[in-house]
Enzyme design. Sequence first.
Site, PDB file in Angstrom:
ATOM      1  N   LYS A   1       1.761  -3.371   8.864  1.00  0.00           N
ATOM      2  CA  LYS A   1       2.855  -2.399   8.885  1.00  0.00           C
ATOM      3  C   LYS A   1       4.104  -3.118   9.373  1.00  0.00           C
ATOM      4  CE  LYS A   1       3.856   2.148  10.893  1.00  0.00           C
ATOM      5  NZ  LYS A   1       3.317   3.169  11.813  1.00  0.00           N
TER       6      LYS A   1
ATOM      7  N   GLN B   1       4.966   3.113   1.548  1.00  0.00           N
ATOM      8  CA  GLN B   1       6.237   2.986   2.259  1.00  0.00           C
ATOM      9  C   GLN B   1       6.426   4.223   3.113  1.00  0.00           C
ATOM     10  OE1 GLN B   1       8.695   0.427   1.669  1.00  0.00           O
ATOM     11  NE2 GLN B   1      10.055   1.259   3.234  1.00  0.00           N
ATOM     12  N   GLY B   2       6.649   4.024   4.392  1.00  0.00           N
ATOM     13  CA  GLY B   2       6.888   5.147   5.288  1.00  0.00           C
ATOM     14  C   GLY B   2       8.239   5.015   5.951  1.00  0.00           C
ATOM     15  N   GLY B   3       8.516   5.933   6.901  1.00  0.00           N
ATOM     16  CA  GLY B   3       9.784   5.866   7.616  1.00  0.00           C
ATOM     17  C   GLY B   3       9.904   4.607   8.441  1.00  0.00           C
TER      18      GLY B   3
ATOM     19  N   LEU C   1       0.818  -1.212   0.000  1.00  0.00           N
ATOM     20  CA  LEU C   1       0.000   0.000   0.000  1.00  0.00           C
ATOM     21  C   LEU C   1       0.848   1.257   0.000  1.00  0.00           C
ATOM     22  CD1 LEU C   1      -2.657  -1.058   2.671  1.00  0.00           C
ATOM     23  CD2 LEU C   1      -2.942  -1.029   0.187  1.00  0.00           C
TER      24      LEU C   1
ATOM     25  N   GLY D   1       8.573   1.618   7.592  1.00  0.00           N
ATOM     26  CA  GLY D   1       8.763   0.492   6.686  1.00  0.00           C
ATOM     27  C   GLY D   1       7.563   0.347   5.771  1.00  0.00           C
ATOM     28  N   PRO D   2       7.489  -0.736   4.987  1.00  0.00           N
ATOM     29  CA  PRO D   2       6.378  -0.913   4.047  1.00  0.00           C
ATOM     30  C   PRO D   2       5.085  -1.315   4.746  1.00  0.00           C
ATOM     31  CG  PRO D   2       7.819  -2.823   4.003  1.00  0.00           C
ATOM     32  CD  PRO D   2       8.485  -1.821   4.901  1.00  0.00           C
ATOM     33  N   VAL D   3       3.964  -0.991   4.103  1.00  0.00           N
ATOM     34  CA  VAL D   3       2.644  -1.371   4.589  1.00  0.00           C
ATOM     35  C   VAL D   3       1.962  -2.206   3.509  1.00  0.00           C
ATOM     36  CG1 VAL D   3       0.426  -0.569   5.467  1.00  0.00           C
ATOM     37  CG2 VAL D   3       2.490   0.748   5.938  1.00  0.00           C
TER      38      VAL D   3
ATOM     39  N   ASP E   1       3.667  14.027  14.548  1.00  0.00           N
ATOM     40  CA  ASP E   1       3.918  13.788  13.111  1.00  0.00           C
ATOM     41  C   ASP E   1       2.603  13.802  12.334  1.00  0.00           C
ATOM     42  OD1 ASP E   1       5.524  13.425  10.920  1.00  0.00           O
ATOM     43  OD2 ASP E   1       5.595  11.244  11.087  1.00  0.00           O
TER      44      ASP E   1
END
Length: 710
Positions: free
Chosen positions: A423, A403-405, A401, A407-409, A520
């Site tokens: 997550k 990619q964040g700080g 879905l 990791g991937p979701v 955040d």
Amino acid sequence: MNGEEEILWSSNVSTSQVNSIALLQDSGNFVLVDHLNNGSTIWQSFEHPSDSIVPKMSISENTRTGERIEVKSWRSPWDPNFGNFSLLMNSGFIPQVYIWKGSQPYWRSGQWNGQIFIGVQDMYSVSSDGFNVVNNREGTVYLTGPGDFDFLTKFVLDWKGNLVQSYWDVNETTWKIIWSTPNNDCEVYGMCGPFGSCNHLESPICSCLKGFEPKHREEWEKGNWASGCLRRKVLQCEVRNNSGDSSKEDGFLKIGSIKLPDFAERSSTREDQCRSQCLGNCSCIAYAYDSGIGCMSWNNNLIDIQQFQSRGEDLYIRMAHSELDHHKDIKKIVIPVILGFLTLCVCLFLCCRRMARRRGVKRKKINVLGDRSAVHMEELPVFSLDTLANATSQFHEDKKLGQGGFGPVYMGKLEDGKEIAVKKLSKASGQGLEEFMNEVLVISKVQHRNLVRLLGCCVDKEEKMLIYEYMPKKSLDVFLFDEGHRGILDWRKCSTIIEGVGRGLLYLHRDSRLKIIHRDLKPSNILLDNDFNPKISDFGMARIFGSDQDQADTRRVVGTYGYMAPEYAMKGRFSEKSDVFSFGVLVLEIISGRKSTSSWTETSSFSLFGYAWMLWKEEDLSTFIDPFILNPSSEMEIKKCIQIGLLCVQEFAEDRPSISSVLAMLTSETTSIPTPSQPAFTERHDCIFKMCNETNCTLNNISITNITGR
């Protein structure tokens, strides 16, 4: 031919038959038959495939003539000329299927055991997967296409080199993907080089087999694994041949649940003799046994090994005696202890299970130790790694879905049909166990309709994952900043999102049993359900305050520039008002449809706040509003929201309203709205951070003296 009688395509068959007939058969095979000679086939398209395999079609290799029928990819999605990839059969010692990229192997199916290709983890039987291998005993080995299913299915080698199995959905009149490969880097041929093993769930994905070490360690540590690994200890078989010493015999180390390496040789040796046969041959460096294939042995480098999470085969690798002594001694001492311990564990397990049944609920308690403290998670469902891997198709890229700080979701579906978002903590992430445990601790203790719901977690060896409710509309930034989606949001939806995020913040700041500062807040951390109701997510940076605490300081400033309040970005000081600042940025982005870091004019250095502030002073706020949401009936309400957003992004924290005051201003038509002062990060800060020649950018009147030595 075209209208000019120019040949566009030809079967390239020379025949003197004048009574040949072309037929398109029900199978899809286009054939040229001799009408007078019992309808014998002169030419058929199934022997000259393009990029697809359909039922009753096959690829083959003739070991006597060297002739092959192979599938070739297109050059691009729009160009049907032959591309770089080809799918072909290799009968060899044991039949296998390969995808080649140019002149190099790109993917390998593993050995055929009469039922399945044992190197394909998701293949269970011929009847369910549609493959079959047939030897006509005349030198030709065929790989047949999908069998006679109740639905239409096909295999396509796409232009990127992926072999994709699809079926035709009659109800939706579209092709739907069942299976594809390669779906991760470990399925690419020889990813980790000779004597290297690949596991896509680990980071790095490559490791040397036990008893081996990187051939070029510096390159290996940089992620270049092509050179593979070397044996640490010389085999006794080699020493004996050179010196005659036979004091210590070699042995075998078992590695389970793997994709067996390439270049296996088959023999008719029984299973109980397979080991001794390999041990008696100094050239044999590994062996394995499969009931459908028989005894397999390897005499050269072990290449293309992949670690499976389930199924797979056992490989026995020849090792020097010194590599095995430690294990043998431990076994002699520990086995009795282990047996007793296992007996005790079984008894305890049965007791715990009985107690859980009595309570009517099955919960797990995990104790995860960090560097300095232990964090306990009670009454939180715990998912196994296998469950999540199956739910996400082994964490396939198609299920990703974002990619964040952290990791991937991934999107997943459990066996009961429930959709989830997984997550996954990336080892390459700047965040770690502290943020993981912080998010579990925070979000497991709060529940609100505008906060994303945590369904459980997974801690399995090095893997750490959080499982959330699945939000089908994904995140707010998709609809704000993607031109293809921006028009979907009208003012009614935008107003619902703004108010919902505000209510979520109010719960965190005032109404929950813990006082939580998110730190955040931004569009990518606002998830949307089917009705565009917002839910705040990603609590890895959140901090819990005491009931009498208003602010805190930190040396580690985390978050996203453009959404951080000035006192937090510059001094590390955060409070409720720093979340209010982020909320104000979010409101202005929603109304304008632009990012806070966007350039607003060609000649001005205005930020989002500066541009809104300028139009506020000029009483021209209509220019700031995104045309997609602007209409006469809602213009006054939108302008009120801009004023509230400017109040939230004022430079000094004490000037900003609390989130409860913000909600009162948003929802009430009678509440008076103060006049905002100049926002943070506008003209006066541009002077600090940018070199300007304009007079109004002078910070003081102190002159600069040039120092010249005498």
